[in-house]
Each structure stands twice: as C-alpha cells, then as structure tokens.
Motif scaffolding. Structure first.
Motif, PDB file in Angstrom:
ATOM      1  N   ARG A  79      -5.647  -6.217  -4.663  1.00 52.70           N
ATOM      2  CA  ARG A  79      -6.467  -5.670  -3.591  1.00 52.70           C
ATOM      3  C   ARG A  79      -6.822  -6.747  -2.572  1.00 52.70           C
TER       4      ARG A  79
ATOM      5  N   LEU B  63      -3.824  -7.358  -0.347  1.00 53.95           N
ATOM      6  CA  LEU B  63      -3.603  -6.311   0.654  1.00 53.95           C
ATOM      7  C   LEU B  63      -4.582  -6.429   1.819  1.00 53.95           C
ATOM      8  N   VAL B  64      -5.840  -6.734   1.520  1.00 55.21           N
ATOM      9  CA  VAL B  64      -6.828  -6.863   2.583  1.00 55.21           C
ATOM     10  C   VAL B  64      -6.479  -8.039   3.499  1.00 55.21           C
TER      11      VAL B  64
ATOM     12  N   ALA C 164      -5.671  -0.736   1.821  1.00 55.06           N
ATOM     13  CA  ALA C 164      -5.723  -1.360   0.494  1.00 55.06           C
ATOM     14  C   ALA C 164      -6.216  -0.459  -0.624  1.00 55.06           C
TER      15      ALA C 164
ATOM     16  N   GLY D 248       0.857  -1.181   0.000  1.00 57.13           N
ATOM     17  CA  GLY D 248       0.000   0.000   0.000  1.00 57.13           C
ATOM     18  C   GLY D 248       0.894   1.232   0.000  1.00 57.13           C
TER      19      GLY D 248
END
Length: 306
Positions: A235, A238-239, A260, A26
């Motif tokens: 994405r 990242l989450v 994210a 991020g």
C-alpha cells in the motif's frame, strides 16, 4: 499503475487480480463490457486487459474511446491471426492467446512502460476526478453487445471445446496457491487442461520511478535515497507511486484512495493521512527526509523535478 481487467468470472479473474496485486499494481476486475465502460467513465486507468468471450472489433473500439490514453491488452480464446489483427486495427496495443503466460503478460506491461505508452496517461490520471465505482446496475453475463456478422468475434470457433472454469481453491497447482509461494521459485507449472495456463515465477523487472535523488524500486519494493533503502508495504508503494508519477502536482486524497485501495476496503481520508504519517516516520527513522508536502483541504504532493 492502475489496471482494469475485463475477464470472465472464475479462477482466471482471481489469478489476474492476485498476480497483478503481488506486483504492486492497483487492480479492478469486472466481468462484462458494460461494467468496464462504466468503470472507465469513473476512474482513470493506465491499462485495460480485455479477455471475456465475445470481444469484437466494435467492443475494442468502444473501450479505446472510453479510456483514451490507456494501453489495451486483448486476450483471445482462439489462436487466429485474423482475430488478433482485427483487435490491433481497432486500437489494441497487444494481444495474448489462451492459454496465456503470466510472465509474458508482465513482460508486455514492462514494454509498454519502457516505450512511454503508460506514462503518457499519467497526467490524465492525475487530473481525472477519481471515484469509487459501485457495480453497474446493467450487468450482463457476456462482455459485448451482439456483434454484426461483419465483425470478427474473438471467441472460440464451433468445434472447439469451451474452456471449463475451475474452482478457486487452495490446491498446490492452483494459481492463487502458486502465487503465495516465495518469489524466485522457478519451474512451477499447471497441467495443460483446457482452463489451465503456464504459471511462471513472478519477477519485478519493471523500471524504477525516479524523482531527483529518490528512486522507487519495484524489484525490492522500496524507496531508495542516497544509498539508503526504505522498505515499503504494498500500500505504501502504491501511494508513493501515485505521488511520484506527477511530481509537484497536488494529488487529492480521493485520487490516492482510488489508486491504492479497492472499493471493498472501506478506506477514507483519515486512512490516507495515517499512511502518510507512517511513511514519514519510517523514512525519518533511517535518516531520509521525504519531500511530501501536505496540501491543506486537498491531499499531498511529492516535491521535485523528474
């Protein structure tokens, strides 16, 4: 991992932003010290990369104080051991000199991860009130306030030509274009002009994140459980990284948004809910039951013992 880059506006900033996002980090980018301090006050970062002309020992100390617990990488313009020593003594974890290598930057991030420098700020990041900072009203063109004569400024000394800013185009030799090539391509470099730097293949040698039987693998950008691999989008990765860094902790939707998504993407709580539903469905399709628990009115938690 969330990274704040404080670098001059231009293709170096674009290159850092694109390259680090390709590695599933991020990333936020600002162009002066005051904006950097403002972002640090609003968001918990794991790493700061400070590389704007005029970085001083005083400004390094201010960044260290504002982002306590975050690793700090300083990029200097002049190859001087005196300047690097001053930055390290002020609290920087490591230094690079222009023209810098992206492969070396990535390796230094991996070293910080292996030594636990970045993980040490994970609990601080999870408890930090995440928000989406707007541009600071007091933006300036330079990175740091005027330094005193006793403070060694990390800038190019008189007599050296200042680096020129090349436009961010789609030419084959531009960093943004090179990063769009498939991973694994080797031997690609930029001409060594004053504003150029060595471009090397991007590898994902970051250590995987382990929680019980689940392994979040950055090399394949996938979640592996019982030898079954669940491919992830950037994405989704990242989450899951944000949730798995602090097992059993309730992570708010605002924290996931800040981790994210970028402020310009206009995502909201329903966006997070949709992505979590998609993750659960994707894992269920291959027979993997994700230990994701919904915390009503707050967010989510990843259940398990690290």
């Amino acid at each position: 991992m969330r990274i704040l880059c404080i670098v001059p506006a231009g293709h170096e900033a674009d290159y850092l932003h694109k390259g680090l996002k390709e590695l599933a980090y991020g990333v936020d980018v600002v162009h002066n010290l005051e904006d950097g301090l403002f972002y640090c006050a609003e968001t918990a970062y794991d790493v700061l990369i400070a590389g704007t002309d005029g970085v001083t020992q005083s400004s390094v100390e201010r960044l260290v104080a504002a982002c306590a617990g975050a690793a700090l990488i300083v990029i200097t313009t002049e190859d001087s051991s005196t300047l690097r020593t001053a930055a390290l003594r002020a609290g920087a974890d490591t230094c690079l000199t222009r023209p810098w290598s992206f492969m070396e930057l990535q390796a230094r991030l991996q070293v910080l991860e292996r030594r636990g420098r970045i993980q040490a700020s994970a609990s601080r990041a999870a408890s930090h009130p995440a928000s989406r900072p707007a541009p600071h009203p007091a933006s300036r063109l330079g990175l740091s306030p005027t330094s005193s004569p006793a403070q060694p400024a990390l800038t190019r000394s008189p007599g050296h030509a200042a680096p020129t800013q090349a436009p961010c185009d789609a030419s084959p030799t531009h960093p943004a274009a090179i990063l769009d090539t498939p991973q694994g391509t080797s031997g690609t470099t930029m001409p060594r002009t004053p504003a150029s730097r060595i471009i090397e293949p991007v590898s994902s040698a970051r250590p995987p994140l382990l929680v019980d039987a689940f392994r979040l693998d950055p090399a394949s950008r996938s979640l592996v459980a019982s030898n079954v691999s669940v491919p992830l989008s950037r994405r989704e990765y990242l989450v899951l990284e944000c949730l798995m860094r602090d097992p059993n902790a309730a992570i708010s939707r605002d924290q996931l948004l800040a981790y994210a998504w970028t402020p310009n993407e206009h995502a909201d709580a329903s966006t997070v809910n949709t992505l979590i539903s998609r993750l659960r469905a994707k894992a269920s399709t291959v027979g993997v039951a994700l230990p994701l628990e919904t915390v009503v009115g707050h967010g989510y938690r990843f259940l398990g013992l690290r």
